[in-house]
Write an enzyme that holds these catalytic residues in place. Structure first.
Site, mmCIF file in Angstrom:
data_model
loop_
_atom_site.group_PDB
_atom_site.id
_atom_site.type_symbol
_atom_site.label_atom_id
_atom_site.label_comp_id
_atom_site.label_asym_id
_atom_site.label_seq_id
_atom_site.Cartn_x
_atom_site.Cartn_y
_atom_site.Cartn_z
ATOM 1 N N CYS A 207 0.949 -1.396 -0.036
ATOM 2 C CA CYS A 207 0.106 -0.227 0.077
ATOM 3 C C CYS A 207 0.534 1.191 0.361
ATOM 4 O O CYS A 207 1.834 1.043 -0.435
ATOM 5 C CB CYS A 207 -1.037 0.147 1.626
ATOM 6 S SG CYS A 207 0.312 0.155 2.668
ATOM 7 N N CYS B 285 3.367 1.417 2.906
ATOM 8 C CA CYS B 285 4.748 0.576 2.820
ATOM 9 C C CYS B 285 5.643 1.419 1.268
ATOM 10 O O CYS B 285 6.885 1.114 1.634
ATOM 11 C CB CYS B 285 4.337 -0.406 1.980
ATOM 12 S SG CYS B 285 2.947 -1.525 3.320
ATOM 13 N N ASP C 157 -2.921 17.749 -33.334
ATOM 14 C CA ASP C 157 -2.077 18.543 -34.492
ATOM 15 C C ASP C 157 -2.048 17.247 -35.272
ATOM 16 O O ASP C 157 -1.107 17.525 -36.758
ATOM 17 C CB ASP C 157 -0.734 18.744 -34.013
ATOM 18 C CG ASP C 157 -0.476 18.051 -33.358
ATOM 19 O OD1 ASP C 157 -0.859 17.084 -32.176
ATOM 20 O OD2 ASP C 157 0.554 18.321 -32.842
#
Length: 513
Positions: free
Chosen positions: A29, A32, A446
């Site tokens: 997580c 960590c 573009d």
């Protein structure tokens, strides 16, 4: 931002330093990531460190002297039992294959086992099994909950113990404290029913179900991280593995040998044949060709390249054979910088995450303090069966806080969004740019290839004035000539002729200009 602007990033790291990448085993997580990053930055000789939860990688910048990974690996072990495996370079595949996939499979296996066993613990813990006495039901619930607590939930216990050794607390602490308290209190009530008085209900089902729910959540998060990491792996698949390089032969002449791209050095002369990927960044020194640069610019049509023109590694040589001189190799190439841009973006922090982390940093200690106060107040003023009521209320406070997603939601959202963008050809410099997209109401394109499928096709046929054979004959003659060309427009004309079952005429002389 798009792939083209990603090239504006300066090469990393500076000349006086070197960047080393490790595979990491054990990341769970955002907590960590923060803990491991802090530990790595504290290693003598490490100038900076970044940990990427999406790809399970840790990158450290060190002085360009002799590099010893042992102190870094030891610091990771002390920080949380993490295992580090050094990679050869930024573009190298994982040092140990399928680490994330193996961890995801383990999480899925444990989550499935915990779900099945916790269902049994719930049925018997609530005395819902027909023909089974309450006492027998409680013992069966214990039998179901024990492997969930000890085996399936071992990662929470281990994580909480490591955090305790370092004088901190994290989400593992909440899960471990809440489930072990509920489990052990239930065992005590089962062995000594008098402890519970009138509130002597066992909580094996609650302890097992919390472990199962958190494991399922982590499994889903691991799958999301794995899909986000697929963006980097898909990019790496575009990198050529070998290059044809001119080397001196034993007889004093020159021969072309095939070598790994990592062995190409600045100044080497490479031979690129039609259909090959350009191995490194360089310039054409002989020959003429058309190069598919869509992976770099988004433009689908091949671009003509002649002597003196630049070539970019990872793009595809379409038609002619050329000789090129390598100018930028390894981590200096535009392709390597694109890969690094995606990795850095996945590991970057959105501004909102700073607020989330400040809250999460104090969340766990506050929950534990509130649970302790709840226990003390109910024990002091709970009246009859105060101990049982106090334990129940305290465990409730901890368990309700266990599956907190504050530290997980933001980084997971960033990882998945950046990965999805990379698969669609859009690369973000960092999470701040991703967060600002919410306020975008107009997008300017573009490149036509950005909005089309990237393959020219015939949309209409106009015969020259006086040509009376009709559209089909015009298309047949055009396809006859284009059959000898590898240009994308030629492929479109040939496809239109094939769709109408037109047989091309024989071409006696052909010259591609």
């Amino acid at each position: 931002m798009t792939q083209g602007t990603a090239l504006d990033r300066p090469p990393e790291p500076p000349a006086a330093t070197s960047r080393r990448v490790f595979d990491v085993v054990g990341l769970r997580c955002a907590g960590c990531v923060n803990g491991l990053t802090k530990a790595l930055r504290g290693v003598p000789g490490v100038l900076d460190a970044q940990v990427n939860l999406a790809t399970n990688e840790a990158a450290v910048v060190v002085a360009a002297t002799a590099f010893d990974p042992a102190p870094i690996e030891a610091a990771a072990e002390r920080a949380g039992g993490y295992e580090l495996f050094l990679r050869a370079d930024d573009l190298a595949p994982a040092a140990t294959p399928d680490l994330a996939a193996a961890e995801t499979r383990r999480l899925g296996r444990d989550a499935l086992a915990a779900t099945v066993l916790s269902a049994g613990a719930m049925v018997f813990g609530m005395h819902q099994a027909p023909g089974v006495s309450p006492l027998a039901s409680s013992w069966i619930a214990l039998a179901c909950a024990l492997p969930v607590q000890v085996w399936c939930g071992h990662r929470f216990t281990r994580g909480a113990w490591i955090a305790l050794r370092h004088g901190s607390a994290d989400m593992n602490t909440l899960v471990a404290v809440g489930t072990w308290t509920a489990f052990l209190w239930s065992v005590a009530l089962l062995l000594v029913p008098a402890l519970g008085g009138q509130h002597g209900h066992v909580w094996f089902d609650s302890a097992a179900m919390i472990v199962a729910l958190v494991l399922v959540g982590r499994w889903l998060e691991a799958r999301a991280r794995s899909r986000a990491g697929d963006a980097v792996r898909a990019l790496l698949e575009l990198a050529p593995e070998t290059a044809r390089v001119e080397r001196k032969a034993r007889d004093g002449g020159v021969e072309v040998v095939e070598v790994p791209v990592r062995e190409v050095r600045r100044g080497d002369v490479c031979v690129v044949r039609p259909g090959d990927r350009i191995p490194v960044d360089g310039e054409v020194i002989e020959g003429r060709t058309a190069v598919d640069e869509s992976m770099l610019t988004g433009e689908s049509l091949a671009v003509e390249r002649a002597v003196g023109d630049a070539l970019t590694g990872g793009t595809v040589n379409r038609t002619g054979s050329v000789r090129m001189r390598a100018l930028r190799v390894g981590s200096e190439t535009a392709f390597a910088r694109i890969v690094r841009a995606v990795r850095d973006a996945q590991g970057s922090r959105a501004p909102v995450q700073d607020l989330v982390d400040r809250v999460a940093a104090v969340f766990v200690p506050v929950v534990l303090v509130v649970a302790a106060l709840t226990f003390a107040l109910w024990w002091a003023f709970g009246g009859a069966d105060a101990l049982s009521v106090a334990v129940t209320r305290a465990v409730t406070v901890v368990i309700i806080s266990c599956p907190c997603a504050m530290g997980l939601a933001t980084p997971t959202a960033v990882m998945v969004a950046v990965g999805r963008g990379a698969r669609s050809g859009v690369i973000f410099r960092d999470a701040r740019a991703l967060e600002q997209i919410a306020r975008v109401d107009t997008v300017a394109f573009d490149k036509t290839g950005t909005l089309t499928v990237g393959r020219p096709r015939v949309t209409g046929i106009v015969a020259a004035e006086g040509f009376v054979r009709g559209e089909h004959e015009v298309l047949r003659l055009a396809a006859s000539v284009e059959a000898h060309s590898e240009h994308p427009v030629a492929e479109g004309v040939g496809g239109a002729a094939a769709a109408r079952d037109l047989r091309p005429a024989a071409v006696l002389e052909f010259d591609s200009v």
